[in-house]
Design an enzyme around this catalytic site. Structure first.
Site, PDB file in Angstrom:
ATOM      1  N   GLN A 251      -0.147   7.508   4.534  1.00 47.43           N
ATOM      2  CA  GLN A 251      -0.021   7.278   3.089  1.00 47.43           C
ATOM      3  C   GLN A 251      -0.782   8.348   2.321  1.00 47.43           C
ATOM      4  O   GLN A 251      -0.304   8.861   1.312  1.00 47.43           O
ATOM      5  CB  GLN A 251      -0.503   5.875   2.747  1.00 47.43           C
TER       6      GLN A 251
ATOM      7  N   ARG B 247      -7.834  -2.955  -1.912  1.00 51.27           N
ATOM      8  CA  ARG B 247      -7.716  -1.881  -0.919  1.00 51.27           C
ATOM      9  C   ARG B 247      -8.148  -0.527  -1.498  1.00 51.27           C
ATOM     10  O   ARG B 247      -8.039  -0.296  -2.701  1.00 51.27           O
ATOM     11  CB  ARG B 247      -6.276  -1.841  -0.382  1.00 51.27           C
TER      12      ARG B 247
ATOM     13  N   GLY C 179       0.825  -1.212   0.000  1.00 49.13           N
ATOM     14  CA  GLY C 179       0.000   0.000   0.000  1.00 49.13           C
ATOM     15  C   GLY C 179       0.853   1.253   0.000  1.00 49.13           C
ATOM     16  O   GLY C 179       0.513   2.257  -0.635  1.00 49.13           O
TER      17      GLY C 179
ATOM     18  N   ASP D 294      -0.257  -0.752  13.031  1.00 48.55           N
ATOM     19  CA  ASP D 294       0.224  -2.043  12.501  1.00 48.55           C
ATOM     20  C   ASP D 294       0.488  -3.073  13.605  1.00 48.55           C
ATOM     21  O   ASP D 294       0.716  -4.249  13.318  1.00 48.55           O
ATOM     22  CB  ASP D 294       1.501  -1.836  11.676  1.00 48.55           C
TER      23      ASP D 294
ATOM     24  N   ARG E  38       1.546  -9.543   8.757  1.00 53.10           N
ATOM     25  CA  ARG E  38       1.433  -9.347  10.215  1.00 53.10           C
ATOM     26  C   ARG E  38       0.495 -10.378  10.852  1.00 53.10           C
ATOM     27  O   ARG E  38       0.667 -10.742  12.016  1.00 53.10           O
ATOM     28  CB  ARG E  38       1.009  -7.919  10.538  1.00 53.10           C
TER      29      ARG E  38
END
Ligand code: S3P
Length: 425
Positions: free
Chosen positions: A164, A121, A92, A312, A385
């Site tokens: 982002q 996404r 991303g 995250d 993750r």
């Protein structure tokens, strides 16, 4: 590929976590803006950052290794005018920052695409502000087709706290006529602001959540030694809390306050994390962190401003919650639904299968502990993750925990299993 995990005791030793993913992406992408060569020491060469490097190579950036640790990046002007297909893989950060970087480069015609996870996404969050600046972007999901245009500055209030989105707007702002202002509901990671300021960009923070930038053709070159990634260190911080008799030191970890929310959660949990060797490089603080298994784990609450500071780390902190003495709550984290996978659903499904008491909310999770875990089979869903979180869960579960699709771990932590083995010896 799959991993089979079984319970362990006493993780001990020192690990230098892999270098920071966000900073490596930015070092590669921003080097193209410098009026000279940039040197990046210890870049993360995981799949996500390699996607950024390959995309920039296609656009004209050259790179060479000075030695095993140091990468020299040679910027290019003007941007090439040929048609490009840029594969951003699972990343991303690559697709959203690249969109901002190229939107204002007239002559560039590029299609930005990625894997099955990236294609799902949301990209409208970057396409919309860039279009308001005059960009030509087809698509609100990958693939995005971008034809470079002359841009003008805007004053944009994003509804999501996303580094982002903020970074894409600021990068486009460097090519736009006038002033470009980006604000967000709460402060997200500020690596872009710090790095652009260190490169001499006309960037100003107006308040905690608003930053503005002006057009600037060429920035100063930089040298950076990339610190370890706190988002990767997080797996060992939590493993030390959960696996009895552990003592782990994590060296050279980036502790930028917009990233270090996990340390605040560990304080709530009642765990002491010792800091030593604190230094700062290119505006980014780092330290060695030492942690030992505590006697007791208190439950915790994550909400509001804390969320972007540990976004995250929520999968691994959800695992920690299953062993805390009481009810832990994670709220205001609806962004988890649009990460590499829907992480709220993935955690409820995986922890539920292992016997934890966990409930999904629209914007988070409620987890009641302490609850013993039992081995189960978990699918990574192309989410690094999630794969690593359940590998750590396997260290405290009864029986065998099987994680399918672990190739995805190479996005951010290619050495994860080697590091685990070294802590077990
Ligand atoms: C990142 C920002 C975060 C984070 C991602 C990396 C970055 O995403 O989840 O892993 O490097 O800017 P958002 O900005 O979309 O929240």
């Amino acid at each position: 590929m799959q991993w089979e995990m079984t319970a362990k005791k006493g993780l001990r030793g020192a690990i230098r976590p892999p270098s920071d993913k966000s900073l490596t992406h930015r070092s590669i992408l921003f080097s193209a803006l410098a009026k000279g060569e940039c040197i990046v020491e210890n870049p993360l060469m995981g799949e996500d950052c390699l996607a950024s490097l390959r995309a920039m190579n296609a656009l004209g950036l050259r790179h060479e290794w000075i030695d095993e640790q140091r990468l020299r990046l040679l910027s290019f002007f003007p941007w090439t005018s040929s048609v490009h297909h840029l594969d951003c893989g699972n990343s991303g950060t690559s697709i959203r920052l690249l969109a901002g970087l190229i939107a204002g480069r007239t002559g560039v015609d590029a299609t930005l695409d990625g894997d099955a996870s990236l294609r799902k996404r949301p990209m409208k969050r970057v396409a919309e502000p860039l279009r308001l600046m005059g960009a030509s972007i087809e698509g609100d999901q990958a693939p995005l087709h971008i034809i470079g245009q002359s841009l003008h500055g805007i004053d944009y209030a994003s509804t999501v706290a996303s580094a982002q989105v903020k970074s894409a707007i600021l990068l486009a702002g460097l090519t736009a006529e006038g002033v470009t202002r980006a604000s967000e509901p709460t402060l997200s990671r500020d690596h872009t602001e710090r790095m652009l300021a260190a490169m001499g960009a006309p960037i100003r923070r107006l308040n905690e959540t608003t930053v503005e930038v002006e057009r600037c053709d060429k920035l100063n070159p930089f040298e950076i030694n990339v610190p370890g990634d706190i988002s990767s260190a997080a797996f060992w911080l939590v493993a030390a809390c959960l696996v009895p008799g552990s003592e782990i030191t994590l060296t050279e970890v980036g502790i930028n306050p917009t990233r270090s929310g996990i340390l605040d959660v560990l304080t709530q949990v009642g765990v002491e994390v010792e800091r030593s060797n604190e230094t700062v490089g290119l505006g980014e603080p780092r330290a060695d962190l030492t942690i030992r298994t505590p006697e007791r784990l208190s439950p915790f609450v994550i909400s509001g401003d804390l969320v972007p500071r540990l976004i995250d780390e929520i999968p691994i902190l959800s695992l920690l919650a299953t062993q805390c003495d009481g009810v832990s709550e994670i709220r205001d984290a609806q962004e988890l639904r649009v990460k590499e996978s829907n992480r709220i659903d993935a955690m409820v499904k995986g922890l539920g299968a292992m016997g934890a008491k966990v409930e999904a909310k629209d914007d988070g999770l409620i987890i009641e502990g302490p609850n013993p875990l039992v081995g189960a089979t978990i699918e990574s869903n192309l989410d690094h993750r999630i794969a690593m979180t359940f590998a750590i869960a396997g260290l405290i579960a009864e029986g065998t925990t099987t994680i399918d699709g672990v190739e995805t771990v190479s996005s951010s932590y290619p050495d994860f299993m080697n590091h685990l083995n070294s802590l077990c010896n």
